[in-house]
Design a protein around this motif. Structure first.
Motif, short mmCIF file in Angstrom:
data_model
loop_
_atom_site.label_atom_id
_atom_site.label_comp_id
_atom_site.label_asym_id
_atom_site.label_seq_id
_atom_site.Cartn_x
_atom_site.Cartn_y
_atom_site.Cartn_z
N LYS A 177 -15.60 -2.96 -34.36
CA LYS A 177 -15.30 -4.35 -34.02
C LYS A 177 -16.27 -4.90 -32.96
CE LYS A 177 -11.84 -3.17 -30.49
NZ LYS A 177 -10.43 -3.33 -30.07
N THR A 178 -16.97 -4.00 -32.26
CA THR A 178 -17.93 -4.44 -31.24
C THR A 178 -19.32 -4.60 -31.81
OG1 THR A 178 -16.62 -3.12 -29.68
CG2 THR A 178 -18.68 -4.01 -28.86
N TYR A 187 -18.06 -2.83 -25.19
CA TYR A 187 -18.24 -4.28 -25.04
C TYR A 187 -18.92 -4.59 -23.71
CZ TYR A 187 -17.29 -9.27 -25.00
OH TYR A 187 -17.44 -10.63 -24.98
N SER A 246 -11.53 -5.57 -23.39
CA SER A 246 -12.29 -4.70 -24.29
C SER A 246 -12.70 -3.43 -23.57
CB SER A 246 -13.51 -5.44 -24.82
OG SER A 246 -13.14 -6.66 -25.45
N HIS A 304 -17.49 0.99 -31.13
CA HIS A 304 -16.50 0.71 -32.15
C HIS A 304 -17.00 -0.35 -33.13
CE1 HIS A 304 -14.17 2.35 -28.72
NE2 HIS A 304 -13.53 2.99 -29.69
#
Length: 360
Positions: free
Chosen positions: A247-248, A168, A164, A245
């Motif tokens: 997704k994080t 992350y 990542s 991001h």
């Protein structure tokens, strides 16, 4: 468990971006972990040219700076990464309120790191996390931290951390700092449980002082956790941060949930500590009342005896009982009967000993 209050050093009326070194902060130590999916390199940096070389790589870099005692060096580090002057000011002028600030090329997280020292006292320091495109820079006030689990995960490649980005890595650091609160809460919970027995049998001032110290610690912890919760809430509510991001964000929600859980535990502990203080005061007051009751009973018994003794202690010539051979034993018998009768009456009323209920 004691938290030491610290005064913030700040130059009054100084221009924005003025840096003031924290009191007793040691010189900076720079530790760098540079890694890709397949390789990890950890090194101590003493030459900033070497740091510039590592940062220019396409790998992900974690620069951990422990100690804020050299302002000139920190300014040079800020120039390497292009930090805004106000960002460096928040890093150096401690303590700051836990928060998240977004700059043009960076995101700054300010949190408070707690750890128990060997002597059982609670140590706290500010941890500033700066997230860039391919790097994370952390600033700590002193040497030593609670971040070894993150370093271990990077070293062995556990989980998605090496796959990542910098956002992350910042999450992993924040989550580890927040998770370190739980052992401290367990320690506080054990102390509160022990106090539940102590307050019922010990009414010394030391117990009240320890309880008040514990309440002060809980209040300070609450003041640390709530701003951190609000800061993470900004990220979790989808605030537009290009460096974090989408997704994080779900991972940051997990850390936010931990903050909520810690805040709820702190509220429960504060209520329990307040209840223990009230219990202590009630027990102390009850014991004082018992003592006063015994003293009052003793004084009540001796009042008529003192009255009789006072009468026959007067030196009058014509007191008829003075020449009676049975006067002395009769007076003693009367005094014993009075004392015994009063004791029986007090016991029947339940003022001393076990209460005796009158029979129908």
């Amino acid at each position: 468990m004691v938290l030491t209050m610290r005064k913030r050093r700040h130059a009054v009326g100084a221009t924005p971006g003025t840096l003031v070194a924290p009191a007793e902060s040691p010189p900076p130590r720079i530790h760098v972990i540079d890694y890709t999916r397949s390789e990890v390199e950890a090194t101590e940096i003493t030459d900033l040219d070497r740091l510039c070389e590592i940062v220019k790589r396409e790998s992900l870099t974690w620069v951990d700076i422990q100690g804020l005692g050299d302002i000139d060096l920190l300014r040079k580090i800020g120039k390497v990464f292009g930090f805004h002057d106000l960002l460096l000011e928040d890093v150096v002028n401690v303590p700051q309120r836990p928060k998240v600030d977004e700059y043009e090329k960076h995101v700054l997280f300010v949190t408070r790191m707690l750890k128990l020292r060997d002597d059982g006292e609670l140590d706290r320091e500010q941890l500033s996390i700066v997230v860039g495109s391919n790097y994370v820079v952390t600033f700590q006030e002193r040497y030593g931290d609670v971040l070894d689990p993150v370093r271990k995960r990077i070293e062995i490649g556990r989980g998605p951390i090496r796959k990542s980005g910098a956002d992350y890595l910042a999450y992993a650091i924040l989550d580890t700092v927040i998770d370190a609160y739980f052992p401290i809460l367990e320690e506080i919970g054990d102390r509160l449980e022990a106090f539940e027995d102590v307050v019922m049998r010990d009414t010394s001032s030391r117990v009240l002082r320890d309880l008040n110290d514990l309440k002060a610690v809980l209040l300070i912890l609450r003041r640390l956790v709530w701003p951190q919760r609000e800061a993470l809430g900004q990220v979790c509510r989808g605030k537009d941060m290009p460096l974090i991001h989408a997704k994080t964000v779900v991972y940051y929600r997990d850390t936010y949930d931990h903050c909520v859980q810690i805040a709820e535990i702190l509220e429960q502990y504060r209520e329990l500590a307040g209840g223990l203080v009230n219990t202590y005061l009630s027990v102390a007051s009850n014991r004082m009342n018992e003592t006063m009751k015994v003293l009052t009973v003793m004084a009540s018994i001796f009042i008529p005896l003192t009255f009789i003794a006072g009468i026959y202690g007067m030196n009058f010539e014509n007191m008829p009982e003075l020449r009676s051979p049975m006067a002395y034993p009769v007076i003693l018998a009367v005094m014993v009967l009075i004392a015994g009768g009063m004791l029986w009456f007090f016991r029947r009323k339940g003022w001393i000993g076990a209460r005796t209920e009158p029979k129908d």
